[in-house]
Design a protein around this motif. Structure first.
Motif, PDB file in Angstrom:
ATOM      1  N   GLN A  53      36.627  35.130  43.821  1.00  0.00           N
ATOM      2  CA  GLN A  53      35.534  34.436  43.851  1.00  0.00           C
ATOM      3  C   GLN A  53      34.381  35.018  42.984  1.00  0.00           C
ATOM      4  OE1 GLN A  53      35.101  31.520  45.381  1.00  0.00           O
ATOM      5  NE2 GLN A  53      37.174  31.540  45.909  1.00  0.00           N
ATOM      6  N   ASN A  54      34.323  36.316  42.819  1.00  0.00           N
ATOM      7  CA  ASN A  54      33.358  37.014  42.254  1.00  0.00           C
ATOM      8  C   ASN A  54      33.482  36.569  40.531  1.00  0.00           C
ATOM      9  OD1 ASN A  54      32.220  38.483  43.921  1.00  0.00           O
ATOM     10  ND2 ASN A  54      33.373  40.240  43.743  1.00  0.00           N
ATOM     11  N   LYS A  55      34.452  36.514  40.208  1.00  0.00           N
ATOM     12  CA  LYS A  55      34.853  36.022  38.723  1.00  0.00           C
ATOM     13  C   LYS A  55      34.474  34.554  38.483  1.00  0.00           C
ATOM     14  CE  LYS A  55      38.687  39.434  37.672  1.00  0.00           C
ATOM     15  NZ  LYS A  55      37.727  40.317  37.083  1.00  0.00           N
ATOM     16  N   ILE A  56      34.578  33.685  39.551  1.00  0.00           N
ATOM     17  CA  ILE A  56      34.169  32.448  39.458  1.00  0.00           C
ATOM     18  C   ILE A  56      32.547  32.410  39.243  1.00  0.00           C
ATOM     19  CG2 ILE A  56      33.841  30.192  40.957  1.00  0.00           C
ATOM     20  CD1 ILE A  56      36.615  30.712  42.120  1.00  0.00           C
ATOM     21  N   GLU A  57      32.131  33.126  40.219  1.00  0.00           N
ATOM     22  CA  GLU A  57      30.524  33.322  40.253  1.00  0.00           C
ATOM     23  C   GLU A  57      29.915  33.712  38.845  1.00  0.00           C
ATOM     24  OE1 GLU A  57      29.353  35.227  43.772  1.00  0.00           O
ATOM     25  OE2 GLU A  57      30.471  34.087  44.885  1.00  0.00           O
ATOM     26  N   ASN A  58      30.795  34.550  38.218  1.00  0.00           N
ATOM     27  CA  ASN A  58      30.383  35.152  37.028  1.00  0.00           C
ATOM     28  C   ASN A  58      30.729  34.409  35.647  1.00  0.00           C
ATOM     29  OD1 ASN A  58      28.986  37.335  38.097  1.00  0.00           O
ATOM     30  ND2 ASN A  58      30.779  38.660  38.498  1.00  0.00           N
ATOM     31  N   ASP A  59      31.375  33.246  35.997  1.00  0.00           N
ATOM     32  CA  ASP A  59      31.921  32.162  35.007  1.00  0.00           C
ATOM     33  C   ASP A  59      32.772  33.127  33.836  1.00  0.00           C
ATOM     34  OD1 ASP A  59      31.893  29.890  33.563  1.00  0.00           O
ATOM     35  OD2 ASP A  59      30.358  30.522  32.172  1.00  0.00           O
ATOM     36  N   TYR A 111      44.389  29.948  41.111  1.00  0.00           N
ATOM     37  CA  TYR A 111      44.923  30.480  39.756  1.00  0.00           C
ATOM     38  C   TYR A 111      43.989  30.096  38.790  1.00  0.00           C
ATOM     39  CZ  TYR A 111      49.391  30.056  42.218  1.00  0.00           C
ATOM     40  OH  TYR A 111      50.489  30.235  43.107  1.00  0.00           O
ATOM     41  N   GLY A 112      43.907  31.066  37.723  1.00  0.00           N
ATOM     42  CA  GLY A 112      42.894  30.724  36.716  1.00  0.00           C
ATOM     43  C   GLY A 112      43.188  31.613  35.492  1.00  0.00           C
ATOM     44  N   THR A 113      42.542  31.058  34.521  1.00  0.00           N
ATOM     45  CA  THR A 113      42.954  31.711  32.959  1.00  0.00           C
ATOM     46  C   THR A 113      41.378  32.422  32.670  1.00  0.00           C
ATOM     47  OG1 THR A 113      44.152  29.973  32.317  1.00  0.00           O
ATOM     48  CG2 THR A 113      43.128  31.470  30.565  1.00  0.00           C
ATOM     49  N   LEU A 114      41.606  33.945  32.168  1.00  0.00           N
ATOM     50  CA  LEU A 114      40.701  34.684  32.004  1.00  0.00           C
ATOM     51  C   LEU A 114      39.906  34.568  30.734  1.00  0.00           C
ATOM     52  CD1 LEU A 114      41.719  37.673  34.100  1.00  0.00           C
ATOM     53  CD2 LEU A 114      39.592  36.605  34.841  1.00  0.00           C
ATOM     54  N   LYS A 115      38.848  34.083  30.282  1.00  0.00           N
ATOM     55  CA  LYS A 115      38.246  34.127  29.148  1.00  0.00           C
ATOM     56  C   LYS A 115      38.356  35.480  28.368  1.00  0.00           C
ATOM     57  CE  LYS A 115      34.321  30.990  30.487  1.00  0.00           C
ATOM     58  NZ  LYS A 115      32.856  31.024  30.517  1.00  0.00           N
ATOM     59  N   SER A 116      38.315  36.587  28.991  1.00  0.00           N
ATOM     60  CA  SER A 116      38.387  37.830  28.203  1.00  0.00           C
ATOM     61  C   SER A 116      39.679  38.000  27.557  1.00  0.00           C
ATOM     62  CB  SER A 116      37.884  38.928  29.187  1.00  0.00           C
ATOM     63  OG  SER A 116      39.034  39.204  30.460  1.00  0.00           O
TER      64      SER A 116
END
Length: 189
Positions: free
Chosen positions: A63-69, A82-87
């Motif tokens: 959730q924190n990573k969603i909020e921090n885009d 599930y998600g793909t990290l930009k970094s």
């Protein structure tokens, strides 16, 4: 020979279309290609390795990573995120590594939005909805309820087929792999 340019090679399709099988074949045949590792909130299974199979993170961290885009794309499936990290993706591109994605249609749309010049999105089509149902039935991995959910989702996903760079009909696997290799070769050189 020209130096290849790192790209995001995105396979998207309804479950049972063969996108995962095609993605694996491509990974075996190309150097400097790696599979995208997603982050998830689900529990790690016995044989899974953090950072290889998934990045296993808490619901709060997700959730924190969603909020921090911090995600290119993310989705909730069956009570887990599930998600793909930009970094992670940007680090691979910077190092000349092409990234293979096996992802749902909504995620593919987001990748194309974030990386319009660096992504190649391939929609893998089943020959027909009937063939897709047959393939899913033969896998024997879903309950009747899950099977119905997958078919309903497949019907929705098939409506996206014109939103991507390429469409490959996977009637004969080897032929589909040849088509995909031609697409990749035309886009990375």
């Amino acid at each position: 020979m020209n130096k290849s340019k790192a790209k995001l090679i995105v396979f998207t399709a309804p479950s049972g279309s063969g996108k995962t099988t095609i993605a694996r074949r491509i990974l075996n045949d190309y150097q400097n290609f790696e599979f995208s590792v997603s982050a998830t909130t689900r529990e790690r299974r016995e044989n899974e390795v953090h950072g290889k199979d998934y990045y296993f993170i808490s619901e709060e961290d997700f959730q924190n990573k969603i909020e921090n885009d911090e995600f290119i794309e993310w989705e909730k499936f069956y009570d887990y995120h599930y998600g793909t990290l930009k970094s992670v993706v940007e680090e691979k591109l910077k190092n000349g590594i092409s990234v293979i994605f096996d992802i749902d249609v909504k995620g593919a749309v987001n990748i194309k939005k974030y990386y319009p010049e660096d992504s190649v999105v391939i929609f893998v089509m089943p020959p027909s909805l009937e063939e897709l149902k047959k393939r899913l039935t033969e896998r024997k991995t879903e309950s009747d309820e899950d099977f119905k959910k997958r078919i309903d989702r497949a019907e929705m996903e098939l409506t996206y087929n014109d939103k991507f760079d390429y469409k490959v009909i996977n009637e004969v696997l080897d032929d589909a792999v040849v088509q995909v290799k031609e697409i990749i070769d035309n886009n990375i050189n």
